[in-house]
Design a protein around this motif. Sequence first.
Motif, mmCIF file in Angstrom:
data_model
loop_
_atom_site.group_PDB
_atom_site.id
_atom_site.type_symbol
_atom_site.label_atom_id
_atom_site.label_comp_id
_atom_site.label_asym_id
_atom_site.label_seq_id
_atom_site.Cartn_x
_atom_site.Cartn_y
_atom_site.Cartn_z
ATOM 1 N N MET A 213 14.068 -3.190 -0.643
ATOM 2 C CA MET A 213 12.772 -2.372 -0.122
ATOM 3 C C MET A 213 12.755 -1.953 1.156
ATOM 4 O O MET A 213 12.668 -0.718 1.727
ATOM 5 N N HIS A 214 13.608 -2.750 2.181
ATOM 6 C CA HIS A 214 13.657 -2.236 3.552
ATOM 7 C C HIS A 214 14.694 -1.012 3.724
ATOM 8 O O HIS A 214 14.308 -0.345 4.434
ATOM 9 N N ASP A 215 15.483 -0.867 2.799
ATOM 10 C CA ASP A 215 16.341 0.379 2.927
ATOM 11 C C ASP A 215 15.720 1.373 2.360
ATOM 12 O O ASP A 215 15.636 2.648 2.972
ATOM 13 N N MET A 216 14.942 1.369 1.338
ATOM 14 C CA MET A 216 14.218 2.391 0.622
ATOM 15 C C MET A 216 12.900 3.039 1.268
ATOM 16 O O MET A 216 12.514 4.024 1.067
ATOM 17 N N HIS A 217 12.194 1.771 1.924
ATOM 18 C CA HIS A 217 10.967 1.979 2.274
ATOM 19 C C HIS A 217 10.641 1.426 3.667
ATOM 20 O O HIS A 217 9.989 0.648 4.081
ATOM 21 N N PRO A 218 11.335 2.163 4.790
ATOM 22 C CA PRO A 218 11.038 1.665 6.140
ATOM 23 C C PRO A 218 9.852 2.176 6.785
ATOM 24 O O PRO A 218 9.221 2.954 6.122
ATOM 25 N N SER A 219 9.599 1.735 7.741
ATOM 26 C CA SER A 219 8.229 1.876 8.541
ATOM 27 C C SER A 219 8.425 3.224 8.874
ATOM 28 O O SER A 219 9.439 3.952 9.015
ATOM 29 N N ARG A 220 7.144 4.181 9.257
ATOM 30 C CA ARG A 220 7.157 5.238 9.747
ATOM 31 C C ARG A 220 8.147 5.582 11.187
ATOM 32 O O ARG A 220 8.624 6.501 11.737
ATOM 33 N N ASN A 221 8.070 4.322 11.841
ATOM 34 C CA ASN A 221 9.138 4.438 13.152
ATOM 35 C C ASN A 221 10.336 4.069 12.911
ATOM 36 O O ASN A 221 11.222 3.761 13.994
ATOM 37 N N GLY A 222 10.712 3.880 11.705
ATOM 38 C CA GLY A 222 12.230 3.385 11.290
ATOM 39 C C GLY A 222 12.326 1.933 11.253
ATOM 40 O O GLY A 222 13.540 1.627 11.093
ATOM 41 N N GLY A 223 11.467 1.187 11.571
ATOM 42 C CA GLY A 223 11.750 -0.379 11.707
ATOM 43 C C GLY A 223 11.525 -1.040 10.493
ATOM 44 O O GLY A 223 11.467 -0.182 9.200
ATOM 45 N N ARG A 224 11.240 -2.258 10.288
ATOM 46 C CA ARG A 224 11.212 -3.014 8.966
ATOM 47 C C ARG A 224 9.754 -3.567 8.742
ATOM 48 O O ARG A 224 9.161 -4.120 9.863
ATOM 49 N N LEU A 225 9.287 -2.971 7.810
ATOM 50 C CA LEU A 225 8.146 -3.535 7.427
ATOM 51 C C LEU A 225 7.891 -5.035 7.088
ATOM 52 O O LEU A 225 8.908 -5.506 6.621
ATOM 53 N N LEU A 226 6.916 -5.816 7.458
ATOM 54 C CA LEU A 226 6.606 -7.118 7.247
ATOM 55 C C LEU A 226 6.552 -7.532 5.599
ATOM 56 O O LEU A 226 7.187 -8.366 5.105
ATOM 57 N N TYR A 227 5.857 -6.671 4.996
ATOM 58 C CA TYR A 227 5.556 -6.584 3.628
ATOM 59 C C TYR A 227 5.794 -5.373 2.854
ATOM 60 O O TYR A 227 4.990 -4.583 2.507
ATOM 61 N N PRO A 228 7.146 -4.892 2.878
ATOM 62 C CA PRO A 228 7.373 -3.478 2.318
ATOM 63 C C PRO A 228 6.928 -3.406 0.996
ATOM 64 O O PRO A 228 6.560 -2.063 0.309
ATOM 65 N N GLN A 229 7.069 -4.276 -0.104
ATOM 66 C CA GLN A 229 6.679 -4.206 -1.396
ATOM 67 C C GLN A 229 5.002 -3.853 -1.560
ATOM 68 O O GLN A 229 4.671 -2.848 -2.160
ATOM 69 N N SER A 230 4.223 -4.416 -0.759
ATOM 70 C CA SER A 230 2.655 -4.063 -0.464
ATOM 71 C C SER A 230 2.586 -2.895 -0.165
ATOM 72 O O SER A 230 1.846 -2.159 -0.614
ATOM 73 N N ASN A 231 3.343 -2.556 0.879
ATOM 74 C CA ASN A 231 2.985 -1.145 1.671
ATOM 75 C C ASN A 231 3.426 -0.022 0.510
ATOM 76 O O ASN A 231 2.797 0.917 0.540
ATOM 77 N N TRP A 232 4.636 -0.410 0.086
ATOM 78 C CA TRP A 232 5.283 0.917 -0.878
ATOM 79 C C TRP A 232 4.067 0.916 -2.106
ATOM 80 O O TRP A 232 3.921 2.158 -2.545
ATOM 81 N N LEU A 233 3.843 0.051 -2.846
ATOM 82 C CA LEU A 233 2.724 0.212 -3.792
ATOM 83 C C LEU A 233 1.640 0.764 -3.389
ATOM 84 O O LEU A 233 0.941 1.765 -3.988
ATOM 85 N N LYS A 234 1.060 0.472 -2.331
ATOM 86 C CA LYS A 234 -0.252 1.093 -1.884
ATOM 87 C C LYS A 234 0.045 2.638 -1.585
ATOM 88 O O LYS A 234 -0.738 3.624 -1.917
ATOM 89 N N ASP A 235 1.034 2.891 -0.708
ATOM 90 C CA ASP A 235 1.407 4.403 -0.724
ATOM 91 C C ASP A 235 1.557 5.178 -1.755
ATOM 92 O O ASP A 235 1.241 6.411 -2.011
ATOM 93 N N THR A 236 2.435 4.454 -2.588
ATOM 94 C CA THR A 236 2.859 5.314 -4.138
ATOM 95 C C THR A 236 1.655 5.647 -4.741
ATOM 96 O O THR A 236 1.779 6.711 -5.431
ATOM 97 N N LEU A 237 0.615 4.840 -4.728
ATOM 98 C CA LEU A 237 -0.377 5.092 -5.838
ATOM 99 C C LEU A 237 -1.510 5.668 -5.269
ATOM 100 O O LEU A 237 -2.767 5.932 -5.942
ATOM 101 N N ARG A 238 -1.548 5.958 -3.803
ATOM 102 C CA ARG A 238 -2.536 6.576 -3.027
ATOM 103 C C ARG A 238 -3.168 7.989 -3.753
ATOM 104 O O ARG A 238 -4.471 8.001 -4.048
ATOM 105 N N GLU A 239 -2.262 8.774 -3.736
ATOM 106 C CA GLU A 239 -2.549 10.186 -4.484
ATOM 107 C C GLU A 239 -3.084 10.102 -5.800
ATOM 108 O O GLU A 239 -4.250 10.801 -6.051
#
Length: 214
Positions: A88-114
């Motif tokens: 997940m760190h490789d697939m879904h980095p933070s917007r500043n290019g760093g590593r999210l603390l909870y990438p799974q949580s952030n990816w799910l929330k972003d993926t289903l937002r629309e």
Amino acid sequence: MWQRAVERLVRLRDTMPNSYNEYLEKLRHLPALLATWTIGVAVILSHREEFLARALYRPGWAAPHSGHDRQEPAWYLNPNRVLGTEGMHDMHPSRNGGRLLYPQSNWLKDTLREPFRLVEPGDVAYSEACARFEFLASMVAMNTDIDFRAYPWAGEFFLSSSRGHDSNGLAGAIETELTDTWPLLRGGAFGGELPRARNALTALTEWRGEHARK
């Protein structure tokens, strides 16, 4: 209708591949996780949380030919088990290019937002519903006597004191809700037993204090 859809998606892992890769094998439950997350957030937004009991406890599943007991979705669909953190760190980095603390949580929330925008146009309300769903799913996941299974849906709700853990946040709000008429208990979660729900909340709070990344 939703339950039947999830059951069919869960069965994607009922057959064993010719060559086995643990990371890819767990990803076969990603469609079921996305469907269950959608159900969870939708029932929270519609104030029908009694249906969470069904979504987090059914259908049961066990890996084929494993001899293991069947588990409930709160355990086998835990995002931190379905989606490997390093990948997940490789697939879904933070917007500043760093590593999210909870990438799974952030990816799910972003993926289903629309897909949720027509249901809930407000970003704050949507984020709060996601946090509440993760919190409640985590409570169910902590309600077990098997130590290695007691692992929450650790997500971004841990990072915000306004949502996650202190007496003024989400944990405090849910603690005040815990009565015999709490919707999840009426739906059958925690065996319908109020003490089990309270113990699960305590276990989740303690887990966060010991393990969650700040």
